[in-house]
Design a protein around this motif. Structure first.
Motif, mmCIF file in Angstrom:
data_model
loop_
_atom_site.group_PDB
_atom_site.id
_atom_site.type_symbol
_atom_site.label_atom_id
_atom_site.label_comp_id
_atom_site.label_asym_id
_atom_site.label_seq_id
_atom_site.Cartn_x
_atom_site.Cartn_y
_atom_site.Cartn_z
ATOM 1 N N PRO A 100 40.264 40.788 -3.323
ATOM 2 C CA PRO A 100 40.154 40.585 -1.881
ATOM 3 C C PRO A 100 41.082 39.464 -1.411
ATOM 4 O O PRO A 100 41.476 38.595 -2.202
ATOM 5 N N SER A 101 41.414 39.462 -0.146
ATOM 6 C CA SER A 101 42.286 38.428 0.409
ATOM 7 C C SER A 101 41.577 37.081 0.394
ATOM 8 O O SER A 101 40.346 36.998 0.275
ATOM 9 N N SER A 127 39.017 36.919 3.108
ATOM 10 C CA SER A 127 37.798 37.641 2.758
ATOM 11 C C SER A 127 36.951 36.838 1.781
ATOM 12 O O SER A 127 35.716 36.812 1.890
ATOM 13 N N LYS A 128 37.586 36.168 0.842
ATOM 14 C CA LYS A 128 36.857 35.356 -0.140
ATOM 15 C C LYS A 128 36.136 34.200 0.552
ATOM 16 O O LYS A 128 34.998 33.876 0.228
ATOM 17 N N ARG A 186 35.034 34.079 3.515
ATOM 18 C CA ARG A 186 33.943 34.567 4.356
ATOM 19 C C ARG A 186 32.844 35.262 3.557
ATOM 20 O O ARG A 186 31.849 35.697 4.118
ATOM 21 N N SER A 187 33.022 35.352 2.270
ATOM 22 C CA SER A 187 32.064 36.096 1.454
ATOM 23 C C SER A 187 30.778 35.302 1.237
ATOM 24 O O SER A 187 30.781 34.062 1.280
ATOM 25 N N ALA A 212 28.243 39.831 1.907
ATOM 26 C CA ALA A 212 29.429 39.935 2.759
ATOM 27 C C ALA A 212 30.649 39.613 1.906
ATOM 28 O O ALA A 212 30.614 38.710 1.070
ATOM 29 N N GLY A 213 31.727 40.366 2.096
ATOM 30 C CA GLY A 213 32.938 40.130 1.309
ATOM 31 C C GLY A 213 33.766 41.383 1.185
ATOM 32 O O GLY A 213 33.487 42.401 1.839
ATOM 33 N N GLY A 214 34.782 41.332 0.351
ATOM 34 C CA GLY A 214 35.672 42.472 0.154
ATOM 35 C C GLY A 214 35.630 42.954 -1.280
ATOM 36 O O GLY A 214 35.112 42.280 -2.172
#
Length: 215
Positions: free
Chosen positions: A204-205, A208-209, A211-212, A77-79
């Motif tokens: 990534p924002s 996003s980091k 939540r990765s 999970a991530g950006g």
């Protein structure tokens, strides 16, 4: 195709000069000093290390025979950064037919895996007690591991999949296939690159980091 072209252009020269080329080493790399030429790491380190470890354990427990197959399962999970998305766009615009081969990174004379399976749909895996589906990085990681297997004289098939809840796997599969279709159409790819993707050099924002995750 960048890695394939690097191998085609410099692998033999590197061997002659006793130089190690390590593509795909964005985070780390796994190399052995005695292997000259082009060996691959990561970005693909979890795949390489997992495959190597399974073979080592099989050798210790079974006394030498290769595993029938090695499977890697990932939950990510991530950006993506602007540079990563730009690389993906470039891949779609410059890909050649030979890059579609599951052993595109292997030398023509190298040992081949007994099979090259791919996970294309969603199914239930009783061993994991989870649903599994296509993994975005599999097309790269699988080829990397197949090359390392060939260099090590192994023909064991290697395949990767994502795992999670059924809704996660179906949603990710639909999104991945839709993204692939869009990126295959040059005008749509150009619009995404110009108006949707973040600029190269940006990551990534922070949200996003935070939540990765990577398992």
């Amino acid at each position: 195709q960048y890695v394939r072209k690097m191998i085609e252009a410099y692998d033999e020269k590197a061997k002659s000069a006793n130089v190690m080329l390590v593509p795909c080493c964005g985070f780390d790399s796994v190399v052995r000093k005695r292997d000259a030429g082009s060996l691959l790491g990561f970005d693909s380190v979890p795949s390489e290390m997992g495959n190597w470890y399974v073979h080592q354990v099989a050798k210790e427990m079974q006394g030498g025979p290769q595993p029938v197959m090695v499977e890697g399962f990932f939950s990510v999970a991530g950006g993506a950064s602007g540079g990563t998305l730009a690389s993906i766009a470039n891949l779609f615009s410059t890909m050649e037919r030979k890059d579609l081969s599951p052993v595109s990174l292997n030398a023509h004379t190298a040992i081949r895996p007994t099979s090259a399976p791919r996970v294309k749909g969603v199914s239930y895996n009783p061993f994991l007690a989870r649903y599994v589906g296509p993994f975005l990085m599999a097309s790269i990681n699988e080829r990397v591991v197949r090359r390392s297997n060939a260099i090590s004289g192994r023909s064991t098939p290697y395949v990767e999949a994502a795992y999670g809840r059924w809704t996660q796997m179906v949603g990710a599969m639909v999104a991945m296939y839709a993204f692939g279709v869009i990126m295959s159409v040059p005008p749509l790819r150009g619009l995404l690159t110009k108006y949707v993707f973040p600029a190269q050099g940006t990551g990534p924002s922070d949200v996003s980091k935070q939540r990765s995750s990577y398992r």
